[in-house]
Write an enzyme that holds these catalytic residues in place. Structure first.
Site, PDB file in Angstrom:
ATOM      1  CB  SER A 129      -0.963  -0.032   1.193  1.00 27.72           C
ATOM      2  OG  SER A 129      -1.977   0.936   1.032  1.00 27.72           O
ATOM      3  CG  ASP A 225      -5.841  -1.420  -4.777  1.00 25.27           C
ATOM      4  OD1 ASP A 225      -6.361  -0.569  -4.026  1.00 25.27           O
ATOM      5  OD2 ASP A 225      -4.841  -2.093  -4.460  1.00 25.27           O
ATOM      6  CG  HIS A 292      -5.262  -2.601  -0.555  1.00 23.66           C
ATOM      7  ND1 HIS A 292      -4.765  -1.809  -1.565  1.00 23.66           N
ATOM      8  CD2 HIS A 292      -4.754  -2.099   0.595  1.00 23.66           C
ATOM      9  CE1 HIS A 292      -3.996  -0.850  -1.041  1.00 23.66           C
ATOM     10  NE2 HIS A 292      -3.967  -1.017   0.269  1.00 23.66           N
TER      11      HIS A 292
END
Length: 394
Positions: A129, A225, A292
């Site tokens: 991330s 995502d 994610h």
């Protein structure tokens, strides 16, 4: 492994007692609870028992304060170090931005090199991330720390944030990134290969950086995502009437026009990595999942039912690439062809998150606030350090 090197798992931290930074910019509040749940998905049916889990203690960088490398509340940063032999793997888990991230990066690298990282024969810089974005931004800087004889590579998981148009016709993520760049004076820490040609905000987006990174890099990303769907494509500010609410909670509830919008987003991601993918040294695993951060959880990394492309799990693909066993350019067919995904389904923003394939987590959000769970350590009063980008203070 031969040589006098070390294995290092590193997590960079800022230790504070309260939340380090407000997340209220441009409507980004509405997923804060969900994002907390995402960060807690470290334990599942395939995870080792607590007795077998590796618990790595936190080491504070006490000399960092003298160099101005401190967290927002003035406390020193720290890292988790696990020694082995021959190689280095450095992992970022950064959920928030900090104003002295560049100094913290420099202080941490200086200390880790002194601890023996300089002797490594192989090194991998990894992040998820915001940490995935940090891995991209710092990849060449990391590579330059080592002699040419060291094999140095980088892995970015869920870090391909796109400069995409949202459902309201605006650019929510660009507005957010622009605020970060201006507030924190990020421009001087961005690659000059980009800033010499584009504005600093554009150079905060990986799509404008990855083609020029000289160090071998692997991009691991879900084509749909979840974070970007919620926060960039269909945030509440761009969807005031909640037209996208059901679709965001569960992609099975998306209508045809919404699915087409998401397919266009996937096409934009593939176009953004077109030049990057042509380099033999780079690797790809772009699966058509609603997910994610797939490298942090055992169920998506390397379990019996982990997501696969061409019958290869993520861990196998990354391993083949890192060890130079074969080139890896794994790009999935478009949704809904992949039946191996562990798609994220949000049943209730205030209560639970479900992994549709095999894992379920139910927690009250109130118990999650102020809690961070890194790969090897659970702490109720430790908050992740920045994604190590900016440095505006003297």
């Amino acid at each position: 492994m031969k040589g006098a090197g070390v294995w290092i798992w590193g997590l960079l931290w800022c230790v504070v007692g309260v939340a380090a930074l407000s997340r209220s910019v441009d409507g980004f509040d509405d997923l804060s609870a969900k994002e907390s749940l995402l960060s807690l998905l470290e334990t599942d049916d395939t995870s080792p028992s607590p007795a077998n889990q590796l618990m790595v203690p936190l080491t504070l960088i006490h000399g960092a304060a003298a160099k101005g490398a401190v967290c927002l509340d003035g406390t020193p940063p720290g890292y988790h170090l696990h020694r082995g032999s021959g190689s280095v793997l450095l992992l970022f888990q950064a959920n928030q931005l900090n104003f002295r991230g560049q100094r913290i990066w420099s202080a941490a690298m200086e200390e880790l090199m002194a601890q023996g990282m300089k002797n490594a024969e192989q090194a991998l810089l990894s992040g998820c991330s915001a940490g995935g974005l940090a891995s991209i931004l710092h990849c060449d800087e990391f590579g330059d720390l080592f002699p040419k004889t060291t094999k140095v590579k980088c892995l970015s998981d869920a870090g391909m944030f796109l400069d995409a148009i949202d459902v309201g016709g605006g650019r929510t993520l660009r507005n957010m990134f622009n605020g970060v760049v201006k507030l924190q004076g990020v421009a001087k820490n961005l690659p000059n290969t980009c800033t010499s040609q584009m504005d600093p905000t554009s150079c905060f987006f990986p799509q404008n950086l990855v083609a020029n990174i000289k160090t071998p890099m692997f991009l691991l990303n879900a084509a749909y995502d979840v974070w970007q769907i919620h926060q960039s494509l269909a945030p509440s500010t761009a969807d005031p009437h909640g037209y996208w609410k059901d679709c965001k909670e569960n992609h099975a509830q998306c209508n045809a026009s919404q699915i087409q919008f998401l397919q266009d987003f996937r096409d934009q991601m593939l176009n953004a990595i077109n030049v990057f993918s042509k380099s033999e040294q780079n690797g790809l695993f772009i699966n058509s999942c609603f997910a994610h951060c797939q490298s942090e959880k055992q169920d998506t990394w390397f379990a019996n039912d982990s997501p696969v492309i061409a019958e290869k799990a993520i861990a196998v693909s990354v391993g083949d690439w890192f060890l130079d066993r074969t080139t890896v350019k794994a790009v999935d067919c478009a949704y809904p062809c992949d039946k191996s995904c562990h798609d994220l389904v949000f049943n209730d923003v205030t209560s639970s998150l479900e992994i549709s394939q095999s894992t379920r987590l139910t927690s009250t959000v109130l118990t999650l606030l102020g809690t961070s769970v890194p790969l090897f350590l659970t702490s109720s009063n430790a908050h992740h350090c920045s994604n190590l980008i900016s440095n505006t203070l003297p």
